[in-house]
Design an enzyme around this catalytic site. Sequence first.
Site, PDB file in Angstrom:
ATOM      1  N   GLY A   1      13.845   2.551  -0.899  1.00  0.00           N
ATOM      2  CA  GLY A   1      12.682   3.298  -1.378  1.00  0.00           C
ATOM      3  C   GLY A   1      11.456   2.879  -0.609  1.00  0.00           C
TER       4      GLY A   1
ATOM      5  N   GLY B   1       7.014   2.227  -1.035  1.00  0.00           N
ATOM      6  CA  GLY B   1       5.800   2.191  -1.854  1.00  0.00           C
ATOM      7  C   GLY B   1       4.606   2.389  -0.950  1.00  0.00           C
TER       8      GLY B   1
ATOM      9  N   VAL C   1      11.337  -0.595   1.220  1.00  0.00           N
ATOM     10  CA  VAL C   1      12.281  -1.563   0.657  1.00  0.00           C
ATOM     11  C   VAL C   1      13.680  -1.215   1.166  1.00  0.00           C
ATOM     12  CG1 VAL C   1      13.206  -2.561  -1.459  1.00  0.00           C
ATOM     13  CG2 VAL C   1      10.818  -1.859  -1.388  1.00  0.00           C
TER      14      VAL C   1
ATOM     15  N   LYS D   1      11.496  -6.151   0.960  1.00  0.00           N
ATOM     16  CA  LYS D   1      10.294  -5.315   1.049  1.00  0.00           C
ATOM     17  C   LYS D   1       9.580  -5.668   2.346  1.00  0.00           C
ATOM     18  CE  LYS D   1       7.464  -4.580  -2.634  1.00  0.00           C
ATOM     19  NZ  LYS D   1       6.326  -4.799  -3.538  1.00  0.00           N
TER      20      LYS D   1
ATOM     21  N   ASP E   1       0.043  -5.039 -13.470  1.00  0.00           N
ATOM     22  CA  ASP E   1       0.405  -3.735 -12.918  1.00  0.00           C
ATOM     23  C   ASP E   1       1.718  -3.238 -13.553  1.00  0.00           C
ATOM     24  OD1 ASP E   1       0.237  -1.476 -11.366  1.00  0.00           O
ATOM     25  OD2 ASP E   1       0.985  -2.436  -9.527  1.00  0.00           O
TER      26      ASP E   1
HETATM   27  N1  ATP Z   1      14.602  -5.590  -5.992  1.00  0.00           N
HETATM   28  C1  ATP Z   1      14.887  -4.296  -5.835  1.00  0.00           C
HETATM   29  N2  ATP Z   1      16.162  -3.864  -6.006  1.00  0.00           N
HETATM   30  C2  ATP Z   1      16.447  -2.539  -5.869  1.00  0.00           C
HETATM   31  N3  ATP Z   1      15.550  -1.586  -5.557  1.00  0.00           N
HETATM   32  C3  ATP Z   1      14.268  -1.951  -5.368  1.00  0.00           C
HETATM   33  C4  ATP Z   1      13.866  -3.316  -5.489  1.00  0.00           C
HETATM   34  N4  ATP Z   1      12.536  -3.378  -5.271  1.00  0.00           N
HETATM   35  C5  ATP Z   1      12.118  -2.121  -5.011  1.00  0.00           C
HETATM   36  N5  ATP Z   1      13.146  -1.248  -5.054  1.00  0.00           N
HETATM   37  C6  ATP Z   1      13.094   0.210  -4.822  1.00  0.00           C
HETATM   38  O1  ATP Z   1      12.133   0.465  -3.813  1.00  0.00           O
HETATM   39  C7  ATP Z   1      11.099   1.335  -4.301  1.00  0.00           C
HETATM   40  C8  ATP Z   1       9.762   0.954  -3.684  1.00  0.00           C
HETATM   41  O2  ATP Z   1       9.338  -0.287  -4.214  1.00  0.00           O
HETATM   42  P1  ATP Z   1       7.881  -0.884  -4.022  1.00  0.00           P
HETATM   43  O3  ATP Z   1       7.713  -2.053  -4.922  1.00  0.00           O
HETATM   44  O4  ATP Z   1       7.580  -1.070  -2.584  1.00  0.00           O
HETATM   45  O5  ATP Z   1       6.956   0.301  -4.379  1.00  0.00           O
HETATM   46  P2  ATP Z   1       6.337   0.859  -5.696  1.00  0.00           P
HETATM   47  O6  ATP Z   1       6.307  -0.173  -6.776  1.00  0.00           O
HETATM   48  O7  ATP Z   1       7.067   2.131  -6.006  1.00  0.00           O
HETATM   49  O8  ATP Z   1       4.885   1.210  -5.199  1.00  0.00           O
HETATM   50  P3  ATP Z   1       3.648   0.272  -4.888  1.00  0.00           P
HETATM   51  O9  ATP Z   1       3.806  -0.247  -3.500  1.00  0.00           O
HETATM   52  O10 ATP Z   1       2.504   1.205  -5.006  1.00  0.00           O
HETATM   53  O11 ATP Z   1       3.630  -0.822  -5.915  1.00  0.00           O
HETATM   54  C9  ATP Z   1      11.142   1.202  -5.812  1.00  0.00           C
HETATM   55  O12 ATP Z   1      10.671   2.341  -6.440  1.00  0.00           O
HETATM   56  C10 ATP Z   1      12.641   0.943  -6.067  1.00  0.00           C
HETATM   57  O13 ATP Z   1      13.335   2.164  -6.152  1.00  0.00           O
END
Ligand code: ATP
Length: 427
Positions: A14, A16, A21, A36, A134
């Site tokens: 995914g 963000g 990630v 990430k 958050d």
């Molecule tokens: N530890 C993990 N295990 C599995 N999937 C994950 C994990 N961390 C993140 N993801 C996936 O990656 C996506 C992006 O995560 P990320 O934390 O970068 O962004 P976000 O929380 O959606 O946005 P922001 O950067 O604005 O906080 C998530 O929505 C999730 O689907």
Amino acid sequence: MQAIGKYQVIRELGRGASGKVYLAEDPFAKRQVAIKVAFPDALKHSEDGAFYRSMFMNEAALAGKLNHPHIVQIFDAVVEDQYSYIVMEFVEGGTLEKFCIAEQLLEPREIAEITFKCVRALAFAQTLGLTHRDLKPGNILHSDGTDIKIADFGASINKISDRTIITNVGSPAYMSPELVTGQAQASHNSDIYALGVVMYYLLAGRLPFAGANTMSVIYQIVNTDPEPPSTHRQGITPEIDKIVMKAMARDPAARFATWEEFGAALAETWKHEAANEKRDQSDTERFSLARTLPFFREFPENELWEVLRISKWAKFKPDTALIKEGDHGDSFFILAGGYVRVTRGKRTLNVLTAGDCFGEMSYLAQKKVAPHRSATVTTTSDCIVIKIRAEDLRAASLSCRRLFDERFLNTLVDRLENANEQLSVMS
Ligand SMILES: Nc1ncnc2c1ncn2[C@@H]1O[C@H](COP(=O)(O)OP(=O)(O)OP(=O)(O)O)[C@@H](O)[C@H]1O
């Protein structure tokens, strides 16, 4: 991208605002991890750059520190000029966002269970001086059933002002009135509000306040109370409504004062489920009950969740033989409720009550073949029994085994003293 440092990339999971990630393989630990990777530009440029860099560095700084079964563990972090990434536990099911859609809502009791796990995780983080700041469904990952893990503790180290968070995160939907008006700094109390909003969203399939723009949402947060979640969906009990509304109270003093209080209110809701219903106990009930048992008094939060993971819980009617003299046994038991009688032949040796253990020789004997039971244990009332296989405890963490060893030693000393007293009476 094929590799990030020593990690072999499998696929993208995914993205963000500040990075992507990836799912990757750790070749040494032989496990899958989520990595990430920050967009280099996101960390470098302008005002936003400072914000994202600070979030990223904060999250990296938590590597190895926030260990809780309901918090995504950070294994490793690399923050360099060219390249910055955080290696964390991979959680298979994605975020809770998918359960906020009207057609995919979870059962209210599952939502109560998920919220309880969040409450325990945030109570644990607070003991380390951390406020999440958050909380939203997109930051709660889901593995199986009601098993969840909170992610993104990047904002939790108090270095960035809440104003910056409003401008950068965009949606104020999870922010309490005192935060959006700037009257107070983030605290566990504003996290309690945010978790109330998450609970509302999961129950009702919609946010408590919707508006055409940010200003309209902020106006409603400050000046109005939302309709209770039950207005939008059937099957939500008045108790659950009350919990959500209390967590989301506009006046901070009217909210749950502590995580402990929030958790206790959630645990209370299970007491009113139909008493004779043949359902399994919830993790909320098990955790709350285990904490009251003398056997687990010295067990910290993490080890208690580990006990829940390796144990099986069952209810028994009076006059049920739980173990029989002479049988082989590879498990031991802790009584979580009710009374049992311990007998050898026709003689009663002891009566045990909640918090007592029995059958522990199966663990202590350390033999390849399970030892014989030296006594029969029969319920004398309705009982709740926790069963643990000796081999599962042997595979548990060192800290968990130490705590059990200590408890067993105490039990053996007590029994020895008892036996001595009885001998002295007989002689
Ligand atoms: N530890 C993990 N295990 C599995 N999937 C994950 C994990 N961390 C993140 N993801 C996936 O990656 C996506 C992006 O995560 P990320 O934390 O970068 O962004 P976000 O929380 O959606 O946005 P922001 O950067 O604005 O906080 C998530 O929505 C999730 O689907």
